[in-house]
Design a protein around this motif. Structure first.
Motif, PDB file in Angstrom:
ATOM      1  N   LEU A  66       0.792  -1.236   0.000  1.00 31.04           N
ATOM      2  CA  LEU A  66       0.000   0.000   0.000  1.00 31.04           C
ATOM      3  C   LEU A  66       0.822   1.283   0.000  1.00 31.04           C
ATOM      4  O   LEU A  66       0.427   2.265  -0.598  1.00 31.04           O
ATOM      5  CB  LEU A  66      -0.838   0.071   1.291  1.00 31.04           C
ATOM      6  N   ASP A  67       1.954   1.261   0.730  1.00 30.85           N
ATOM      7  CA  ASP A  67       2.602   2.556   0.955  1.00 30.85           C
ATOM      8  C   ASP A  67       4.039   2.419   1.451  1.00 30.85           C
ATOM      9  O   ASP A  67       4.495   1.317   1.792  1.00 30.85           O
ATOM     10  CB  ASP A  67       1.783   3.401   1.953  1.00 30.85           C
ATOM     11  N   GLY A 139      -4.236   2.793   3.709  1.00 34.14           N
ATOM     12  CA  GLY A 139      -2.923   3.118   3.162  1.00 34.14           C
ATOM     13  C   GLY A 139      -2.508   4.353   3.941  1.00 34.14           C
ATOM     14  O   GLY A 139      -2.624   4.407   5.165  1.00 34.14           O
ATOM     15  N   PHE A 140      -2.063   5.391   3.211  1.00 36.50           N
ATOM     16  CA  PHE A 140      -1.828   6.672   3.881  1.00 36.50           C
ATOM     17  C   PHE A 140      -2.750   7.737   3.312  1.00 36.50           C
ATOM     18  O   PHE A 140      -2.408   8.916   3.296  1.00 36.50           O
ATOM     19  CB  PHE A 140      -0.357   7.079   3.758  1.00 36.50           C
ATOM     20  N   ASN A 141      -3.923   7.350   2.826  1.00 42.66           N
ATOM     21  CA  ASN A 141      -4.895   8.333   2.330  1.00 42.66           C
ATOM     22  C   ASN A 141      -5.549   8.983   3.543  1.00 42.66           C
ATOM     23  O   ASN A 141      -6.400   8.376   4.201  1.00 42.66           O
ATOM     24  CB  ASN A 141      -5.952   7.650   1.462  1.00 42.66           C
ATOM     25  N   THR A 180       1.539   6.633  -1.224  1.00 45.50           N
ATOM     26  CA  THR A 180       0.485   5.658  -0.967  1.00 45.50           C
ATOM     27  C   THR A 180      -0.320   5.361  -2.216  1.00 45.50           C
ATOM     28  O   THR A 180      -0.456   6.219  -3.085  1.00 45.50           O
ATOM     29  CB  THR A 180      -0.467   6.163   0.147  1.00 45.50           C
TER      30      THR A 180
END
Ligand code: GLP
Length: 245
Positions: A66-67, A139-141, A180
């Motif tokens: 994801l990231d 993720g890092f959203n 991400t």
């Protein structure tokens, strides 16, 4: 969206590891979208056990993560590449050439192009594993006014920086930016499983399973648009959010 309530966090981890193991058996060349964070450590530990007990074969499995933090060497124990090697890849017969974690050190624009291409290379992931951040990030959203569909650079939320600080001796070294997958790419996976536990996730999970909205203020809510999304929480968290099934 399906919600599964387990007896406790250990059961949640066993259940999700079981699902991943079944995919590996059903489709030996499956592509798995993988996640990091404390929540996933026990999932991978269970998967490694299943690998040994059931002689799973990862030799043709492909993965995309994801990231990754920007500015983080892959050899740094706090990088997500190191995390994946340490928690899973070093313990199963996966070919590391078939695993992708975006590089934290290269030219960011080139890496983003490579990352976007890798997500769809030979088709989108069959499965995507997710944890959830305090702000509802996947993720890092991060939560905000808008969400990115595609892989991009994200400025990390103060709640994320604070949550991640537990891993860093020097609090000034906690990364503030990361790359991400975007929410569109996350939702492109055939099947998505999100796992959450603990009181810090109450607001995020309330927004996801108790409220009817899809909102960028809680990025996890995009999963309500997915055709095959499963949320796994334990009884303690279900009680805290008031979920009764
Ligand atoms: C990080 C990761 C996320 C993860 C989240 C929650 O920010 N980028 O993918 O879901 O942490 O982590 P934890 O499981 O440790 O609460």
């Amino acid at each position: 969206m399906k919600v599964i309530v387990t007896e406790n966090f250990a059961e949640s981890c066993k259940l999700v590891a079981r699902r991943i193991a079944d995919i590996v058996k059903e489709k030996p060349n499956a592509k798995l979208g993988l996640a990091t964070g404390g929540t996933c450590e026990d999932i991978y530990a269970n998967l490694v056990k299943l690998y040994h007990n059931e002689k799973l074969d990862f030799s043709d499995i492909h993965t995309v993560n994801l990231d990754e933090y920007i500015g983080m060497e892959p050899t740094n124990p706090l990088s997500y590449r190191y995390y994946m090697n340490h928690n899973l890849f070093d313990h199963v017969n996966i070919d590391k050439a078939n695993t992708y974690v975006a590089g934290g050190m290269g030219n960011v624009e080139d890496t983003i192009d490579e990352f976007r291409a890798k997500i769809y290379e030979d088709g989108a992931p069959d499965f995507q594993l997710l944890g959830i951040g305090v702000s509802g990030h996947i993720g890092f959203n991060e939560a905000g006014e808008q969400l990115h569909s595609l892989a991009h650079v994200e400025q990390l939320d103060t709640t994320t920086i604070e949550a991640n600080a537990r891993y860093f001796e020097d609090k000034n070294k906690v990364p503030t930016t990361a790359m991400t997958m975007g929410v569109g790419e996350i939702c492109a996976a055939n099947e998505v499983w999100l796992v959450a536990s603990g009181a810090s996730k109450v607001n995020a999970i309330k927004g996801l399973i108790m409220e009817p909205y899809v909102t960028p203020h809680n990025p996890s809510t995009v999963l309500k648009l997915h055709q095959d999304a499963t949320v796994v929480i334990d009884k303690a968290l279900a009680e805290l959010v008031g979920y009764k099934g």
